[in-house]
Design a protein around this motif. Sequence first.
Motif, PDB file in Angstrom:
ATOM      1  N   PHE A 125      18.746  -7.345  -7.156  1.00 33.15           N
ATOM      2  CA  PHE A 125      18.765  -6.570  -8.402  1.00 33.15           C
ATOM      3  C   PHE A 125      19.693  -7.147  -9.466  1.00 33.15           C
ATOM      4  CE2 PHE A 125      17.346  -3.595  -5.115  1.00 33.15           C
ATOM      5  CZ  PHE A 125      16.180  -3.134  -5.689  1.00 33.15           C
ATOM      6  N   GLY A 126      20.230  -8.359  -9.218  1.00 27.91           N
ATOM      7  CA  GLY A 126      21.036  -9.030 -10.229  1.00 27.91           C
ATOM      8  C   GLY A 126      22.318  -8.308 -10.574  1.00 27.91           C
ATOM      9  N   LYS A 127      22.945  -7.695  -9.581  1.00 24.14           N
ATOM     10  CA  LYS A 127      24.158  -6.921  -9.822  1.00 24.14           C
ATOM     11  C   LYS A 127      25.404  -7.758  -9.563  1.00 24.14           C
ATOM     12  CE  LYS A 127      24.464  -2.771  -8.351  1.00 24.14           C
ATOM     13  NZ  LYS A 127      24.514  -1.579  -7.466  1.00 24.14           N
ATOM     14  N   VAL A 128      26.427  -7.527 -10.368  1.00 22.44           N
ATOM     15  CA  VAL A 128      27.707  -8.193 -10.175  1.00 22.44           C
ATOM     16  C   VAL A 128      28.639  -7.267  -9.411  1.00 22.44           C
ATOM     17  CG1 VAL A 128      29.713  -9.195 -11.331  1.00 22.44           C
ATOM     18  CG2 VAL A 128      27.432  -9.478 -12.323  1.00 22.44           C
ATOM     19  N   ILE A 129      29.293  -7.792  -8.378  1.00 20.76           N
ATOM     20  CA  ILE A 129      30.234  -6.986  -7.607  1.00 20.76           C
ATOM     21  C   ILE A 129      31.484  -7.807  -7.318  1.00 20.76           C
ATOM     22  CG2 ILE A 129      28.455  -5.590  -6.503  1.00 20.76           C
ATOM     23  CD1 ILE A 129      28.883  -7.265  -3.999  1.00 20.76           C
ATOM     24  N   ASP A 130      32.504  -7.145  -6.785  1.00 20.19           N
ATOM     25  CA  ASP A 130      33.687  -7.841  -6.309  1.00 20.19           C
ATOM     26  C   ASP A 130      34.109  -7.206  -4.989  1.00 20.19           C
ATOM     27  OD1 ASP A 130      35.324  -5.546  -6.803  1.00 20.19           O
ATOM     28  OD2 ASP A 130      35.474  -6.137  -8.916  1.00 20.19           O
ATOM     29  N   LEU A 131      35.164  -7.738  -4.412  1.00 19.15           N
ATOM     30  CA  LEU A 131      35.576  -7.279  -3.095  1.00 19.15           C
ATOM     31  C   LEU A 131      36.101  -5.854  -3.093  1.00 19.15           C
ATOM     32  CD1 LEU A 131      37.311 -10.473  -1.667  1.00 19.15           C
ATOM     33  CD2 LEU A 131      35.025  -9.612  -1.187  1.00 19.15           C
ATOM     34  N   ASN A 132      36.439  -5.342  -4.264  1.00 17.89           N
ATOM     35  CA  ASN A 132      36.921  -3.966  -4.365  1.00 17.89           C
ATOM     36  C   ASN A 132      35.779  -2.957  -4.480  1.00 17.89           C
ATOM     37  OD1 ASN A 132      39.788  -4.525  -4.343  1.00 17.89           O
ATOM     38  ND2 ASN A 132      39.503  -5.388  -6.392  1.00 17.89           N
TER      39      ASN A 132
END
Length: 268
Positions: A125-132
């Motif tokens: 879905f082209g989502k940006v995430i991080d470890l938090n």
Amino acid sequence: MNYSNEFRSFVKSCLNEKTYVGIGNPNSKILIVGKEVAINQEKVKAGDLFEIKNMQNYNQNAQSWMENINNNVCQEDIPNWSCPDYLNDEFALNNPLHSFKSVTLKEHKEGQTFRKYQKLYNYIFGKVIDLNSEYDFQNNIFLTELNDSPSHNTRIAKKESIAKRKELFKNSPFIQSFQVVILACSNYIKNVGVGMEREIDDVFNVTFSHKNCEHKFWVHFNESNTKIVIHTRQLSANVSNDFLKAIASEIAKFLKLDIDNSVSSDVM
């Protein structure tokens, strides 16, 4: 929350057969079928409280789903998962509609299966995430297992239930309703070859289309091109970002999603 008649029937069948239903949103378009739930049976026998609770949770999975259905539970109704409560409250369970709700990616190691599922979801879905970030793939994915015998190690897992699970999946309108099926269970199910046993074709009513030779996964479609089934290895351990992106690209193309995987985070 709309629990379909097909899902209600599936839960009733699993409850009657004392078998596993799964976790996540049953109204999703995407189904992931893994090998087996990772529970260390030796630790259960040794009295490890966390694994004992996980085993209790697994055994009550179908009953928990029936309670969700009867009470029309939504994901928003589920409280955040708390490890102290989970361990210390004998009645505390991990609701399968959103298992381990509020747990973040940084709480798991890189090779952990949940992190691979989350990454695949974000690539689709082209989502940006991080470890938090908190795990949220269960909002739009349903997970189940092909083996109904939990084990932390596939090599020593009991596999007697697999044949019966294949029949259950084949005859379940709920399982057959998913537009996207990812068989992340390696040789637990397979298509051998022309004129030979072709289990994937038979169970999911699809036909082999093509193989991704670089990453070694196999793509199948049904006759009306309304279902895609991808057969691959277990999504854990050393599965690379490029491997997951390749699978995500096939799915996004099938769902006609306009995504750019270059914006997705690779820090996981």
